[in-house]
Motif scaffolding. Structure first.
Motif, PDB file in Angstrom:
ATOM      1  N   ARG A 148       0.837  -1.202   0.000  1.00 12.63           N
ATOM      2  CA  ARG A 148       0.000   0.000   0.000  1.00 12.63           C
ATOM      3  C   ARG A 148       0.872   1.252   0.000  1.00 12.63           C
ATOM      4  NH1 ARG A 148      -5.368  -0.326   1.023  1.00 12.63           N
ATOM      5  NH2 ARG A 148      -5.333   1.801   1.870  1.00 12.63           N
ATOM      6  N   GLU A 149       1.989   1.194   0.696  1.00 15.19           N
ATOM      7  CA  GLU A 149       2.902   2.338   0.726  1.00 15.19           C
ATOM      8  C   GLU A 149       3.493   2.589  -0.655  1.00 15.19           C
ATOM      9  OE1 GLU A 149       5.683   1.386   3.759  1.00 15.19           O
ATOM     10  OE2 GLU A 149       4.399   2.086   5.404  1.00 15.19           O
ATOM     11  N   ILE A 150       3.820   1.505  -1.381  1.00  8.72           N
ATOM     12  CA  ILE A 150       4.351   1.660  -2.744  1.00  8.72           C
ATOM     13  C   ILE A 150       3.315   2.329  -3.632  1.00  8.72           C
ATOM     14  CG2 ILE A 150       5.032   0.397  -4.822  1.00  8.72           C
ATOM     15  CD1 ILE A 150       6.336  -1.694  -2.971  1.00  8.72           C
ATOM     16  N   VAL A 151       2.062   1.872  -3.528  1.00 11.52           N
ATOM     17  CA  VAL A 151       1.000   2.443  -4.349  1.00 11.52           C
ATOM     18  C   VAL A 151       0.810   3.924  -4.029  1.00 11.52           C
ATOM     19  CG1 VAL A 151      -1.475   2.376  -4.848  1.00 11.52           C
ATOM     20  CG2 VAL A 151      -0.180   0.245  -4.667  1.00 11.52           C
ATOM     21  N   GLN A 152       0.763   4.252  -2.738  1.00 12.70           N
ATOM     22  CA  GLN A 152       0.586   5.656  -2.328  1.00 12.70           C
ATOM     23  C   GLN A 152       1.715   6.523  -2.878  1.00 12.70           C
ATOM     24  OE1 GLN A 152      -1.844   7.121  -0.932  1.00 12.70           O
ATOM     25  NE2 GLN A 152      -3.000   5.712   0.353  1.00 12.70           N
ATOM     26  N   ARG A 153       2.936   5.994  -2.829  1.00 14.13           N
ATOM     27  CA  ARG A 153       4.086   6.751  -3.327  1.00 14.13           C
ATOM     28  C   ARG A 153       3.993   6.922  -4.837  1.00 14.13           C
ATOM     29  NH1 ARG A 153       9.002   5.086  -5.180  1.00 14.13           N
ATOM     30  NH2 ARG A 153       8.627   2.926  -4.537  1.00 14.13           N
ATOM     31  N   MET A 154       3.649   5.857  -5.547  1.00 21.49           N
ATOM     32  CA  MET A 154       3.597   5.921  -7.004  1.00 21.49           C
ATOM     33  C   MET A 154       2.454   6.801  -7.505  1.00 21.49           C
ATOM     34  SD  MET A 154       6.074   4.457  -8.435  1.00 21.49           S
ATOM     35  CE  MET A 154       7.351   3.206  -8.270  1.00 21.49           C
ATOM     36  N   VAL A 155       1.361   6.838  -6.766  1.00 21.77           N
ATOM     37  CA  VAL A 155       0.256   7.727  -7.143  1.00 21.77           C
ATOM     38  C   VAL A 155       0.750   9.168  -7.216  1.00 21.77           C
ATOM     39  CG1 VAL A 155      -1.890   8.763  -6.283  1.00 21.77           C
ATOM     40  CG2 VAL A 155      -1.644   6.282  -6.360  1.00 21.77           C
ATOM     41  N   GLY A 156       1.692   9.503  -6.366  1.00 20.44           N
ATOM     42  CA  GLY A 156       2.217  10.860  -6.353  1.00 20.44           C
ATOM     43  C   GLY A 156       3.377  11.096  -7.296  1.00 20.44           C
ATOM     44  N   MET A 157       3.816  10.052  -8.059  1.00 18.95           N
ATOM     45  CA  MET A 157       5.035  10.211  -8.840  1.00 18.95           C
ATOM     46  C   MET A 157       4.877   9.943 -10.336  1.00 18.95           C
ATOM     47  SD  MET A 157       7.737   8.481  -6.126  1.00 18.95           S
ATOM     48  CE  MET A 157       9.232   9.071  -6.913  1.00 18.95           C
ATOM     49  N   VAL A 158       4.009   9.014 -10.730  1.00 23.60           N
ATOM     50  CA  VAL A 158       3.910   8.680 -12.158  1.00 23.60           C
ATOM     51  C   VAL A 158       3.286   9.839 -12.924  1.00 23.60           C
ATOM     52  CG1 VAL A 158       3.741   6.222 -11.655  1.00 23.60           C
ATOM     53  CG2 VAL A 158       1.640   7.582 -11.909  1.00 23.60           C
ATOM     54  N   ASP A 159       3.519   9.872 -14.227  1.00 28.21           N
ATOM     55  CA  ASP A 159       2.994  10.955 -15.063  1.00 28.21           C
ATOM     56  C   ASP A 159       1.526  10.748 -15.404  1.00 28.21           C
ATOM     57  OD1 ASP A 159       5.540  12.109 -15.135  1.00 28.21           O
ATOM     58  OD2 ASP A 159       6.121  10.857 -16.843  1.00 28.21           O
ATOM     59  N   VAL A 160       1.147   9.507 -15.669  1.00 28.62           N
ATOM     60  CA  VAL A 160      -0.230   9.187 -16.062  1.00 28.62           C
ATOM     61  C   VAL A 160      -0.722   8.045 -15.180  1.00 28.62           C
ATOM     62  CG1 VAL A 160      -1.751   8.433 -17.935  1.00 28.62           C
ATOM     63  CG2 VAL A 160       0.226   9.892 -18.441  1.00 28.62           C
ATOM     64  N   LEU A 161      -1.962   8.166 -14.700  1.00 31.74           N
ATOM     65  CA  LEU A 161      -2.550   7.146 -13.840  1.00 31.74           C
ATOM     66  C   LEU A 161      -3.647   6.421 -14.595  1.00 31.74           C
ATOM     67  CD1 LEU A 161      -2.385  10.098 -11.994  1.00 31.74           C
ATOM     68  CD2 LEU A 161      -2.427   8.334 -10.229  1.00 31.74           C
ATOM     69  N   VAL A 162      -3.504   5.107 -14.681  1.00 35.77           N
ATOM     70  CA  VAL A 162      -4.527   4.261 -15.299  1.00 35.77           C
ATOM     71  C   VAL A 162      -5.140   3.426 -14.184  1.00 35.77           C
ATOM     72  CG1 VAL A 162      -5.011   2.441 -16.958  1.00 35.77           C
ATOM     73  CG2 VAL A 162      -3.307   4.195 -17.501  1.00 35.77           C
ATOM     74  N   TRP A 163      -6.423   3.675 -13.893  1.00 33.68           N
ATOM     75  CA  TRP A 163      -7.123   2.953 -12.837  1.00 33.68           C
ATOM     76  C   TRP A 163      -7.921   1.821 -13.470  1.00 33.68           C
ATOM     77  CZ3 TRP A 163      -5.828   3.980  -7.986  1.00 33.68           C
ATOM     78  CH2 TRP A 163      -5.245   5.216  -7.709  1.00 33.68           C
ATOM     79  N   VAL A 164      -7.558   0.613 -13.081  1.00 35.71           N
ATOM     80  CA  VAL A 164      -8.211  -0.586 -13.622  1.00 35.71           C
ATOM     81  C   VAL A 164      -9.244  -1.060 -12.606  1.00 35.71           C
ATOM     82  CG1 VAL A 164      -7.871  -2.914 -14.499  1.00 35.71           C
ATOM     83  CG2 VAL A 164      -6.096  -1.176 -14.864  1.00 35.71           C
ATOM     84  N   LEU A 165     -10.495  -1.005 -13.002  1.00 42.69           N
ATOM     85  CA  LEU A 165     -11.598  -1.427 -12.137  1.00 42.69           C
ATOM     86  C   LEU A 165     -12.277  -2.639 -12.741  1.00 42.69           C
ATOM     87  CD1 LEU A 165     -13.136   2.105 -11.445  1.00 42.69           C
ATOM     88  CD2 LEU A 165     -11.332   0.929 -10.179  1.00 42.69           C
ATOM     89  N   ASP A 166     -12.984  -3.391 -11.923  1.00 43.32           N
ATOM     90  CA  ASP A 166     -13.695  -4.551 -12.423  1.00 43.32           C
ATOM     91  C   ASP A 166     -15.175  -4.417 -12.107  1.00 43.32           C
ATOM     92  OD1 ASP A 166     -14.406  -6.336  -9.874  1.00 43.32           O
ATOM     93  OD2 ASP A 166     -12.427  -5.434  -9.552  1.00 43.32           O
TER      94      ASP A 166
END
Length: 539
Positions: A148-166
């Protein structure tokens, strides 16, 4: 996107970053440290990202457990990277697929992505010159804290966010409350993909898409592009590739991402601060403050002492010499207050005025508080507290500063009017005239007592000169004394009025230095903060 447009966008972003940093610096000591640290983190990330490859766009795939995120990553990238490691049924570390390896190393080091793979060209997505980095990231609902910490960090760092939902978890509160809604300002660099549509009928898929779009609109992401796809059947994969490619070839995702970060940080800073400008300091408010402080600092007592001291000194200088010595037994009101001395340096001395009692302290506190409240009217809560705080700090320094100001004010106590010299001279001449007449009469009396010849004395209108001398000298002395007292009373009021003006000016100067100027600094700081925040938010 043209080179000229990129430069313009980058320049605008730089100005907004500088404005945000200015707002942060101005808010230090006013807003909570946690809020300021969040802004500082945004600025640090922006500085780091802008120093790294501008030719690469980092696209992160985010999703919950079971959303098929890794499978969709594989389908889009045309590889089997995300499922190659059988040792991990779910993603536990970031994995990167790279097109255009040159320059990507430092960027991936900054992202702390250790597993990296250079991939062959994928039609409709990227080739070896594209400059694309796809990241498969851990599940955001993982039970492992580090994931979860990795995800939180990456949310703040990547240029584009692709949210995959089901279809089963697309409305889950966790993803919307914890991730999507807080990132509402990042709509320009966000894609939402409803995966596993192969499990739905066409009608159900359409209904779910409409429902998802409605939820996103409530999250503030109504303009976000929503796609449907199936990693299993390949439906929608090529559309998703095209959407990613469009973002990459425009070369503006990094700038848009950082601009969105600035907007979000500025918005949160504005929320922590509140909206509004302070009313500011008005002239009548300063006058009221100075007046109240003058009263609390015993200026009226000093003015009264100046008047009584002048009248006493005037009587000593112009009164009848026979009785003026009695005034020496009456203490000088100014000296009793340790004022009006010319044998000390006033700026280094202190007065003997009575210390401020509870009423004076209450009056001073009320005056300072009312001044700060009036000046801070309209300011947001934290800034109003800051304005009151500096006024309160200045209030603690007032008693000593006011006493020193009064001690250092020139009361003109040693200045002697010329008419004193004239009256004093006339008084002594009148006394000599009366004493001379008395002496003359005394000689005549002695001669008569011893039966000696008594010379004839000159007369005027039948009055002997010696008698006229005594009477004239006494009457002249009394008239001069009365006149001097009347003139001295008038001059004492003039002297006291001048002293009052100088004392009030000294008190006003103290109020200006200790209260007014610090309050003005805070008000100016609030204006500059609001201006910087407005510049940071305007994109």
């Amino acid at each position: 996107m043209s080179r000229h447009s990129q430069v313009r966008e980058s320049s605008q972003l730089q100005r907004r970053l500088e404005s945000l940093n200015t707002a942060r610096e101005l808010a230090e000591g006013v807003l909570p440290e946690q809020e300021l640290q969040s802004v500082y983190d945004v600025l640090e990330r922006a500085a780091s990202r802008r120093s790294l490859s501008a030719e690469h766009t980092v696209v992160g795939f985010f999703g919950a457990t079971g959303s098929g995120k890794s499978s969709l990553f594989n389908a889009v990238s045309g590889s089997e990277l995300a499922t190659a490691a059988a040792r991990r049924p779910t993603t536990s570390a970031p994995l990167a697929g790279i097109w255009g390896e040159d320059g990507s190393g430092p960027l991936l080091d900054w992202l702390d992505v250790k597993e990296r793979h250079t991939l062959p060209p994928v039609p409709g997505l990227a080739d070896e010159h594209t400059g694309l980095v796809l990241l498969d990231l851990p599940d955001f609902d993982s039970t492992r804290v580090e994931n979860r910490e990795i995800v939180q960090r990456m949310v703040g760092m990547v240029d584009v966010l692709v949210w995959v939902l089901d279809p089963q978890k697309y409305a889950d509160a966790a993803v919307h409350n914890d991730f999507l809604r807080p990132m509402a300002s990042h709509g320009a660099v966000t894609l939402v993909v409803l995966n596993q549509v192969d499990k739905l009928s066409s009608a159900d898929a359409s209904a779910v898409m409409q429902s998802l779009e409605g939820i996103l609109a409530r999250d503030g992401l109504g303009q976000v592009r929503v796609l449907s796809a199936s990693a299993l059947t390949g439906d929608g994969v090529q559309t998703l590739r095209g959407a990613i490619r469009n973002v990459v070839v425009q070369r503006e995702a990094t700038t848009q991402r950082l601009a969105a970060d600035v907007t979000r940080a500025a918005t949160e800073l504005a929320r922590a601060s509140g909206e509004g400008e302070a009313r500011g300091i008005k002239g009548n408010a300063k006058a009221r403050l100075a007046s109240e402080l003058s009263t609390a600092a015993n200026v009226p007592v000093v003015v009264d002492a100046v008047q009584r001291s002048f009248k006493r000194e005037s009587a000593k200088r112009t009164g009848w010499p026979v009785t003026r010595w009695l005034l020496r037994f009456r203490p000088d009101p100014l000296r009793r207050l340790n004022l009006g001395r010319d044998d000390t340096r006033p700026e280094l001395s202190r007065t003997s005025l009575p210390p401020a009692g509870a009423p004076e302290r209450a009056r001073t506190d009320a005056a300072v508080r009312d001044f700060a409240d009036d000046a801070s009217t309209g300011a947001p809560g934290p800034w109003r507290a800051a304005i009151r705080g500096v006024a309160r700090d200045g209030r603690e320094q007032l008693p000593d500063a006011l006493d020193q100001a009064i001690a250092g004010t020139d009361l003109k106590a040693t200045k002697r009017p010329l008419w004193w010299v004239l009256f004093n001279t006339l008084q002594w001449l009148a006394l000599l005239l009366a004493v001379g007449g008395l002496g003359w009469l005394g000689v005549l009396a002695v001669l008569g007592y011893f039966q000696m010849p008594v010379p004839e004395v000159p007369r005027t209108e039948g009055w002997p000169w010696p008698t006229l001398m005594v009477v004239g000298g006494v009457v002249l002395g009394i008239v001069l004394a009365i006149s001097g007292r009347m003139l001295g009373g008038w001059a004492a009021r003039v002297r006291a009025s001048g002293a009052a003006k100088r004392l009030k000016a000294a008190v006003a100067a103290v109020a200006e230095q200790r209260i007014v100027e610090p309050v003005e600094v805070e008000i100016t700081r609030l204006k500059a903060f609001n201006a910087a925040l407005k510049a940071a938010r305007s994109g």
